[in-house]
Design an enzyme around this catalytic site. Structure first.
Site, PDB file in Angstrom:
ATOM      1  CE  LYS A  52      12.181   5.408  18.424  1.00 29.67           C
ATOM      2  NZ  LYS A  52      13.468   4.773  18.239  1.00 29.67           N
ATOM      3  CD  GLN A  96      16.771   4.880  19.594  1.00 28.23           C
ATOM      4  OE1 GLN A  96      15.568   4.835  19.851  1.00 28.23           O
ATOM      5  NE2 GLN A  96      17.217   5.215  18.397  1.00 28.23           N
ATOM      6  CG  ASP A 119      12.645  -0.763  15.606  1.00 29.21           C
ATOM      7  OD1 ASP A 119      11.914   0.133  15.149  1.00 29.21           O
ATOM      8  OD2 ASP A 119      13.607  -0.549  16.356  1.00 29.21           O
TER       9      ASP A 119
END
Ligand code: NDP
Length: 281
Positions: A52, A96, A119
């Site tokens: 990322k 995460q 997300d």
């Protein structure tokens, strides 16, 4: 022989477009910034976070990696999120997953400002996926739709079968295919006669997490087979699909690695850009 859908190449195209848009915003004095929070030292998570960060560097998005020890409490993590929520220069926040077992992931996701939830995991953003009034699209399913579009594959009027019904892949994938006017079936571990169902599919998406799960006899000749699975076998990363055998039957196929994975990260960049643009208006 199936045509390989090259997720790496398509992803590079997408990132080049995002880079241009990020530069255009920078000219107007608008910075794009993503915060990534990682708790603990899970090796797979560390690789995902590194990817990322690399994608941010490639697209000109600023990144801030916040690494917290495995023994971090839920309260401590929430307090970090509160801080990130209140900082105007942070456009996107990603925690995460998975988190250490003593932390409730649902509580944590609920603490991310929906406007920064790049997300698209919080309830508000999941609801918007259902209604089609998206703020952000869920990264993996959105990446798959982009792969289909850029490979000239339309879902309209097609039989689409998704194996897997998780909240982050299977369910939102099915909804996005429905928004694309596909006729969608979702399969899971209780589905009877799975091969009969999958053999109907013009577009077959596998999000199971078992190596070699999708075999050639489960695939309709000429179908587009999208492999979401990430499985480690003898130190090698493989998907859910028996690649060689299925390639001989399918019309299109995504490889693992180099298929869906890079697009997932590119869609995260797209969402962060979108968040920055919306915040600037
Ligand atoms: P989950 O474990 O949450 O879901 C797996 C799904 O597979 C479940 O719905 C389960 O059914 C179904 N399943 C399991 N066994 C069978 C079976 N025998 N027949 C039919 N269905 C079955 O996984 P995720 O959705 O989170 O991830 C799936 C895979 O995708 C993993 O390998 C993951 O690593 C990978 N992944 C890849 C990403 C990428 O960017 N490439 C991003 C996210 C995930 P049931 O609900 O009944 O248990």
């Amino acid at each position: 022989m199936a045509r390989i859908i090259d997720g790496k190449a398509i992803s590079a195209e997408v990132r080049a477009e995002i880079k241009k848009d990020v530069a255009a915003l920078a000219e107007k004095g608008i910075k794009v910034r993503l915060a990534v929070v990682i708790v603990g030292d899970d090796p797979a998570s560390q690789i995902y976070v590194r990817n990322k960060k690399k994608a941010c560097d490639e697209t000109g998005i600023d990144s801030e990696i916040i690494a917290m020890p495995a023994e971090t409490t839920e309260e401590e993590l929430i307090s970090v999120l509160d801080g990130l929520n209140s900082r105007r220069e942070i456009n996107g926040i990603l925690v995460q997953l998975p988190l250490p077992k003593h932390i409730n992931e649902k509580n944590i996701i609920a603490h991310i400002d929906p406007k920064k939830d790049v997300d698209a995991f919080c309830d508000e953003n999941v609801g918007r996926i259902m209604t089609g009034k998206f703020s952000f699209l869920p990264c993996t399913p959105a990446g798959i739709i982009e792969l289909l579009h850029r490979s000239g594959i339309s879902a309209e009027g097609k039989e689409c079968v998704v194996i897997g019904r998780s909240n982050i892949v299977g369910k939102p994938m099915a909804i996005l295919l429905l928004h694309e006017n596909g006729t969608v079936t979702i399969c899971h571990s209780k589905t009877k006669n799975l091969s009969e169902v999958t053999r109907r599919a013009d577009i077959l998406v596998s999000a199971v997490g078992k190596a070699g799960f999708v075999t050639a006899d489960m695939v309709k000749p000429g179908a587009a087979v999208i492999d979401v699975g990430i499985n480690r076998v003898d130190g090698k990363v493989v998907g859910d699909v028996d690649f060689d055998a299925v390639s001989a039957v399918a019309g299109f196929i995504t490889p693992v690695p180099g298929g869906v994975g890079p697009m997932t990260v590119s869609m995260l960049m797209e969402n962060t850009l979108e968040a920055a643009w919306k915040a600037s208006r």
